[in-house]
Write an enzyme that holds these catalytic residues in place. Structure first.
Site, PDB file in Angstrom:
ATOM      1  N   HIS A  54       0.851  -1.200   0.000  1.00  0.00           N
ATOM      2  CA  HIS A  54       0.000   0.000   0.000  1.00  0.00           C
ATOM      3  C   HIS A  54       0.879   1.240   0.000  1.00  0.00           C
ATOM      4  O   HIS A  54       2.090   1.154   0.144  1.00  0.00           O
ATOM      5  CB  HIS A  54      -1.008  -0.015   1.153  1.00  0.00           C
ATOM      6  CG  HIS A  54      -0.410   0.139   2.527  1.00  0.00           C
ATOM      7  ND1 HIS A  54       0.392  -0.815   3.114  1.00  0.00           N
ATOM      8  CD2 HIS A  54      -0.528   1.136   3.442  1.00  0.00           C
ATOM      9  CE1 HIS A  54       0.740  -0.409   4.322  1.00  0.00           C
ATOM     10  NE2 HIS A  54       0.207   0.772   4.543  1.00  0.00           N
ATOM     11  N   HIS A  56       1.427   3.959   1.833  1.00  0.00           N
ATOM     12  CA  HIS A  56       1.982   4.750   2.943  1.00  0.00           C
ATOM     13  C   HIS A  56       3.507   4.808   2.884  1.00  0.00           C
ATOM     14  O   HIS A  56       4.173   3.839   2.534  1.00  0.00           O
ATOM     15  CB  HIS A  56       1.530   4.185   4.289  1.00  0.00           C
ATOM     16  CG  HIS A  56       0.103   4.522   4.598  1.00  0.00           C
ATOM     17  ND1 HIS A  56      -0.647   3.816   5.505  1.00  0.00           N
ATOM     18  CD2 HIS A  56      -0.712   5.510   4.108  1.00  0.00           C
ATOM     19  CE1 HIS A  56      -1.873   4.349   5.567  1.00  0.00           C
ATOM     20  NE2 HIS A  56      -1.929   5.368   4.732  1.00  0.00           N
ATOM     21  N   ASP A  58       5.848   4.666   4.981  1.00  0.00           N
ATOM     22  CA  ASP A  58       6.665   3.691   5.717  1.00  0.00           C
ATOM     23  C   ASP A  58       6.638   2.304   5.060  1.00  0.00           C
ATOM     24  O   ASP A  58       7.188   1.352   5.629  1.00  0.00           O
ATOM     25  CB  ASP A  58       6.224   3.609   7.185  1.00  0.00           C
ATOM     26  CG  ASP A  58       4.800   3.149   7.368  1.00  0.00           C
ATOM     27  OD1 ASP A  58       3.909   3.658   6.667  1.00  0.00           O
ATOM     28  OD2 ASP A  58       4.559   2.262   8.205  1.00  0.00           O
ATOM     29  N   HIS A  59       6.056   2.203   3.866  1.00  0.00           N
ATOM     30  CA  HIS A  59       6.092   0.946   3.106  1.00  0.00           C
ATOM     31  C   HIS A  59       6.707   1.126   1.722  1.00  0.00           C
ATOM     32  O   HIS A  59       7.022   0.135   1.058  1.00  0.00           O
ATOM     33  CB  HIS A  59       4.675   0.343   2.996  1.00  0.00           C
ATOM     34  CG  HIS A  59       4.110   0.020   4.350  1.00  0.00           C
ATOM     35  ND1 HIS A  59       4.066  -1.259   4.845  1.00  0.00           N
ATOM     36  CD2 HIS A  59       3.634   0.827   5.335  1.00  0.00           C
ATOM     37  CE1 HIS A  59       3.563  -1.230   6.079  1.00  0.00           C
ATOM     38  NE2 HIS A  59       3.304   0.023   6.405  1.00  0.00           N
ATOM     39  N   HIS A 112      -7.493  -0.227   5.698  1.00  0.00           N
ATOM     40  CA  HIS A 112      -6.422   0.689   6.145  1.00  0.00           C
ATOM     41  C   HIS A 112      -6.205   1.740   5.053  1.00  0.00           C
ATOM     42  O   HIS A 112      -6.208   2.941   5.321  1.00  0.00           O
ATOM     43  CB  HIS A 112      -5.173  -0.145   6.400  1.00  0.00           C
ATOM     44  CG  HIS A 112      -3.962   0.620   6.834  1.00  0.00           C
ATOM     45  ND1 HIS A 112      -3.836   1.177   8.072  1.00  0.00           N
ATOM     46  CD2 HIS A 112      -2.806   0.894   6.172  1.00  0.00           C
ATOM     47  CE1 HIS A 112      -2.646   1.767   8.166  1.00  0.00           C
ATOM     48  NE2 HIS A 112      -2.015   1.623   7.024  1.00  0.00           N
ATOM     49  N   ASP A 131      -0.470  -3.809   6.804  1.00  0.00           N
ATOM     50  CA  ASP A 131      -1.300  -3.126   7.801  1.00  0.00           C
ATOM     51  C   ASP A 131      -2.771  -3.529   7.673  1.00  0.00           C
ATOM     52  O   ASP A 131      -3.671  -2.740   7.980  1.00  0.00           O
ATOM     53  CB  ASP A 131      -1.127  -1.607   7.670  1.00  0.00           C
ATOM     54  CG  ASP A 131       0.313  -1.172   7.913  1.00  0.00           C
ATOM     55  OD1 ASP A 131       1.151  -2.025   8.268  1.00  0.00           O
ATOM     56  OD2 ASP A 131       0.611   0.020   7.726  1.00  0.00           O
ATOM     57  N   HIS A 169       4.258  -4.322  11.035  1.00  0.00           N
ATOM     58  CA  HIS A 169       4.764  -3.564  12.190  1.00  0.00           C
ATOM     59  C   HIS A 169       4.908  -4.446  13.418  1.00  0.00           C
ATOM     60  O   HIS A 169       4.196  -5.438  13.573  1.00  0.00           O
ATOM     61  CB  HIS A 169       3.794  -2.423  12.556  1.00  0.00           C
ATOM     62  CG  HIS A 169       3.738  -1.329  11.557  1.00  0.00           C
ATOM     63  ND1 HIS A 169       4.553  -0.227  11.616  1.00  0.00           N
ATOM     64  CD2 HIS A 169       2.965  -1.167  10.455  1.00  0.00           C
ATOM     65  CE1 HIS A 169       4.290   0.582  10.606  1.00  0.00           C
ATOM     66  NE2 HIS A 169       3.319   0.033   9.875  1.00  0.00           N
TER      67      HIS A 169
HETATM   68 FE    FE Z   1       2.492   0.989   8.093  1.00  0.00          FE
HETATM   69 ZN    ZN Z   2       0.109   1.867   6.472  1.00  0.00          ZN
END
Ligand code: FE
Ligand code: ZN
Length: 253
Positions: A54, A56, A58-59, A112, A131, A169
């Site tokens: 996805h 975001h 942080d990915h 998410h 997530d 995570h």
């Molecule tokens: Fe994340």
């Molecule tokens: Zn995320």
């Protein structure tokens, strides 16, 4: 040829994963370049494919650096193509790739984010959920709706119970504290929390987790269970509504 899966801690609490199989080395999500580069270097591995769950940051933050260094093919969700730089191939639920023990199938798991996908490797008994489904939890619902997220969790819950769940995570300790308040009379949950606490005390990852154990202990997957519904005072309530209630409680926890 069996696959080899490596867990790589990134940023403050993210995980990326390397899977070495018949199609070379596959990375699932790209949170941070340096720890991924180091994990590859110590094994003498290149990088052939990057699978993205996805949009975001942080990915996806390390896509550009890893693509520049290794020339990897980057594959990610069609529904989020406009939000992710550097995708070479677009996929959606039902699409497939890889071969043999490295064969993968895409599952749509929105909630998410609206385009969130998971990658299921049936031959490796692994699903990379980022997530969506997490150890003792699920991702926060930023873009979708509770019924949408519940449907996504049901999709994942329907995979073979021996599947290992690789989530995005290290949130398990906090998830465990919440789960204990929702499902206090569940002995399987109590036993699992003891193991999680011991692992985190030694700074060990709590992922991956076994899907059958998530089914027995993750309160978000137990929204349809009469014992949990009774504990919550929601006996006979549709499971999606119980899920929405538990998710709302977690958001305030
Ligand atoms: Fe994340
Ligand atoms: Zn995320």
């Amino acid at each position: 040829m069996p696959v080899d899966i490596v867990t790589i801690p990134c940023l403050s609490d993210n995980y990326a994963y390397l899977l070495k199989g018949p199609d070379g080395v596959v990375l699932i999500d790209a949170p941070e370049a340096a720890p991924i580069q180091q994990a590859l270097a110590v094994r003498g591995w290149g990088l052939d494919t990057i699978l993205i769950t996805h949009h975001h940051h942080d990915h996806v933050g390390a896509i550009a650096a890893l693509k520049a260094e290794f020339g990897a093919t980057v594959i990610g969700p069609r529904a989020e193509a406009a939000k992710i730089e550097g995708l070479d191939q677009l996929v959606a639920g039902g699409d497939q790739g890889g071969s043999g023990a490295g064969a993968w199938q895409v599952l749509d798991v929105p909630g998410h984010t609206l385009g969130h996908v998971a990658f299921h490797f049936p031959g490796a008994h692994a699903v990379f959920t980022a997530d969506s489904l997490m150890a003792l939890g699920c991702g926060r619902i930023f873009e979708g709706t509770p019924p949408m997220m519940y449907q996504s969790l049901c999709t994942l819950a329907g995979l073979p119970p021996e599947t290992m769940v690789y989530s995005g995570h290290e949130y398990t300790q906090a998830n465990a504290s919440f789960a204990a308040t929702i499902d206090p009379d569940n002995p399987a949950l109590q036993a699992r929390i003891a193991r999680i606490t011991a692992a985190r005390a030694r700074n060990l990852p709590t992922v991956p987790s076994l899907l059958s154990e998530e089914l027995a202990t993750n309160p978000f997957l137990r929204a349809d269970q009469p014992d949990l519904q009774a504990t919550l005072g929601m006996a006979g309530t549709p499971a999606a509504d119980v899920f929405a209630h538990v998710r709302a409680l977690k958001d305030k926890f």
